[in-house]
Design an enzyme around this catalytic site. Sequence first.
Site, PDB file in Angstrom:
ATOM      1  CD  GLU A 245      45.413  50.495  56.636  1.00 52.51           C
ATOM      2  OE1 GLU A 245      45.466  51.324  55.851  1.00 52.51           O
ATOM      3  OE2 GLU A 245      45.394  50.702  57.909  1.00 52.51           O
ATOM      4  CG  HIS A 263      43.071  53.896  57.023  1.00 52.78           C
ATOM      5  ND1 HIS A 263      44.314  53.720  57.164  1.00 52.78           N
ATOM      6  CD2 HIS A 263      43.291  55.431  57.708  1.00 52.78           C
ATOM      7  CE1 HIS A 263      45.237  54.665  57.457  1.00 52.78           C
ATOM      8  NE2 HIS A 263      44.498  55.657  57.838  1.00 52.78           N
TER       9      HIS A 263
HETATM   10  C1  MLT Z   1      46.402  60.093  57.925  1.00 54.31           C
HETATM   11  O1  MLT Z   1      47.435  59.724  58.778  1.00 54.31           O
HETATM   12  O2  MLT Z   1      46.272  61.109  57.352  1.00 54.31           O
HETATM   13  C2  MLT Z   1      44.972  59.378  58.158  1.00 54.31           C
HETATM   14  O3  MLT Z   1      45.375  57.937  58.705  1.00 54.31           O
HETATM   15  C3  MLT Z   1      44.386  59.206  57.119  1.00 54.31           C
HETATM   16  C4  MLT Z   1      45.110  58.723  55.644  1.00 54.31           C
HETATM   17  O4  MLT Z   1      45.938  58.124  55.778  1.00 54.31           O
HETATM   18  O5  MLT Z   1      44.468  58.554  54.681  1.00 54.31           O
END
Ligand code: MLT
Length: 299
Positions: A245, A263
Amino acid sequence: ADSIAEEGIDYLRGLPDITVDVKTGLSPDELDAIISRYAGLIVRSATKVPKGLIDRGTNLRVIGRAGSGLDSIDVEHAQQKGIIVLNVPQALSVSVAEHTMCLILALCRHTPQAHASIRAGGWEKGKFKGAELYKKTLGILGLGGIGQMVAARAQGFGMQVIGYDNAFYSESFEQVIRQADILTIHVPLTPQTRHMIGEHEIAMMKDGVRIINCARGGIIDEAALYRALVSGKVAGAALDVFEQEPPAGNPLLTLDNVVITPHIGASTKEAQVSVGMTIAKKVAGILLSTGTTESVARP
Ligand code: MLT
């Protein structure tokens, strides 16, 4: 070290015995260079917390993950060093469950493609024939907080819901992936779940299955998914997360039967305020020694 809701920062700043520095966007070297000054570190997913950073954090007592996934933190190493690692999975469950429903609907009704078409001057009513959710079987991998919320919401749509979780009695993994018309993933990324959906598993699925991933990139083998989307074995996929990502150059981005978001499962005002406030309170609790170890991170 990553941005959290102002409410959380204000809460910490309001505590007389805590000094807060907000330093976001630091490179790993920059963070390595200053970490020994700090007793607490709060991160989201952008800042990685590997062994080396933990070793340099000679005064660290607590690492707060403003979110759920712990795959960006070497939790075992931190805990060996006596550093408490906290996360706040409940704070974002509703938002991720709602985004999952959003992606299921968008995938089944071709919403992003129809939106793009009409903005480009089209009116292609015939092209966007979708599929109903009613009476379809939804397979849920992972029945933690988010998986259970997705189940409840899908039942509201009249779906048959089946689920698998290795923590308690459920359908078998194979039953779920064989029977699902739509398969959604809600497990953390761990060495055990990495590529839990690959070529072999996809071959067992129904022809024309649809797959949703709002959990973590890496749980699905993207190369295998790409091949199955091209062959038509998998009718469509909706992905909020990717192995890399941002997913620049990822061939999945070129396919018409893929719906993608960057995401944003937990990116709602409500979730972010809740995440920011909850992690701030938990971290402060440890730093001011009023916290308990009950809230130690769980996947
Ligand atoms: C998380 O694991 O908290 C979510 O995927 C959100 C993020 O990582 O920003």
